[in-house]
Design a protein around this motif. Sequence first.
Motif, short mmCIF file in Angstrom:
data_model
loop_
_atom_site.label_atom_id
_atom_site.label_comp_id
_atom_site.label_asym_id
_atom_site.label_seq_id
_atom_site.Cartn_x
_atom_site.Cartn_y
_atom_site.Cartn_z
N VAL A 17 -0.70 -0.16 -4.54
CA VAL A 17 -1.65 1.02 -4.52
C VAL A 17 -1.21 1.99 -5.55
O VAL A 17 -1.70 3.18 -5.83
CB VAL A 17 -1.60 1.59 -3.27
N ARG A 53 16.75 -6.09 2.42
CA ARG A 53 15.55 -6.20 1.66
C ARG A 53 15.09 -7.75 0.95
O ARG A 53 14.13 -8.37 1.31
CB ARG A 53 15.43 -5.17 0.68
N LEU A 57 12.22 -10.30 1.65
CA LEU A 57 10.98 -10.25 0.49
C LEU A 57 11.08 -11.62 -0.07
O LEU A 57 9.98 -12.11 -0.41
CB LEU A 57 11.27 -9.20 -0.67
N ALA A 103 4.88 2.42 7.58
CA ALA A 103 4.90 1.04 6.87
C ALA A 103 4.94 -0.21 8.23
O ALA A 103 4.43 -1.30 8.09
CB ALA A 103 5.77 0.53 5.80
N ARG A 152 1.26 -7.51 -11.91
CA ARG A 152 2.38 -6.79 -12.50
C ARG A 152 3.51 -7.65 -12.30
O ARG A 152 4.56 -7.91 -13.00
CB ARG A 152 2.66 -5.52 -11.57
N ALA A 189 -6.65 6.16 -3.98
CA ALA A 189 -5.91 5.59 -5.27
C ALA A 189 -6.71 4.59 -6.03
O ALA A 189 -6.07 4.08 -7.00
CB ALA A 189 -4.47 4.98 -4.65
#
Length: 212
Positions: A17, A53, A57, A103, A152, A189
Motif C-alpha cells: 500500500v 521477524r 517472514l 496488523a 518491488r 492509497a
Amino acid sequence: MNKKLGKFITIEGAEGVGKTTNMAFIKKWLDEKEIKHILTREPGGTPIAESIRDLLLVPRNEIVDESTELLLMFAARAQHLAEVIIPSLNRGEWVLCDRFTDATYAYQGGGRGISSEKISTLEHLVQGDLRPDLTLLLDIPVTQGLERALGRSKPDRFEQEKIEFFERVRGSYLSRASDFPQQYRVIDASNTLSEVQLELGVALEEFLHEVK
Ligand code: T5A
C-alpha cells in the motif's frame, strides 16, 4: 507504565500500500514541526524482535501453526515495547511505527481466522492499556497492492498467500477503522503518491490540532 508524554502514530494497510514509502514523508512532516520522534517497525524494531521477524517472514516448507505465528508477533511486540516504544513515549518523543497490533487483528484475525477475543487477551497482557493515538490506514484494492509489492521484491511468507487471504485482511482493517473512528484515518492509497501525501498531510495537521 508511567503516563506517556509522546504520541504514538501507526501506519497500516495490506501488502504494497506504500507504508514504507510514506514513512519518509511523515518523518519530513515531523521534522518540519520540530517534533522529536523515532521511526520503527513491526515485527521488529530491536535485535531480538528483528530476529523474530526473520523467523516469521522467511518462506519455509514447514507449515507455521497459526498460534505460533500469533505468539511470535506478540513476543516481538513485548520486546519492542519494553526496549523502544515505551521509553521513547515516556521521554516525550513521538513514535511512528510501521504496523502494530491492528496488523495482528487484520492478518492473524481476519486472514488466519483467529478470534478477536484471543488477540485481545494477548493485547492486554503485552500492552496493558497502551494503544496508538492515531492510525493511518492506507487502503487500496488488493490486486493493485500486490502488483506494487511483487514488482518491488521477491514474495515473503505472507506475500505467498492467496488473494482471498488479503481480501480478508483488507476487510478486517476497514471494519476496525469503522469501529474505532477516533483512532483511524483511512487514506485512499490507490491515488498517485503526491495525492496520497496531500491526504496524509491533512490527516496529520488535523491530529496535531486535536492534541495541541
Ligand atoms: N504482519 C505484521 C502480521 O501478519 N501481523 C502483525 O502483527 C504484523 C506487525 C511484514 C509482514 O508481517 C505481517 C504483515 C506483512 O505481511 P511489512 O514489512 O510491513 O510486514 O511488509 P509489507 O506490507 O509487505 O510492507 P512492504 O514494505 O512490502 O509494503 P509497503 O511498505 O506498504 O509498500 P512500499 O512503500 O514498499 O511500496 C511498494 C511499491 O509501491 C510503490 C513504491 O515505490 C514501491 O515500489 N508505491 C506507489 N506506486 C504508485 N503510486 C503510489 N501511490 C505508490 N506508493 C508506493
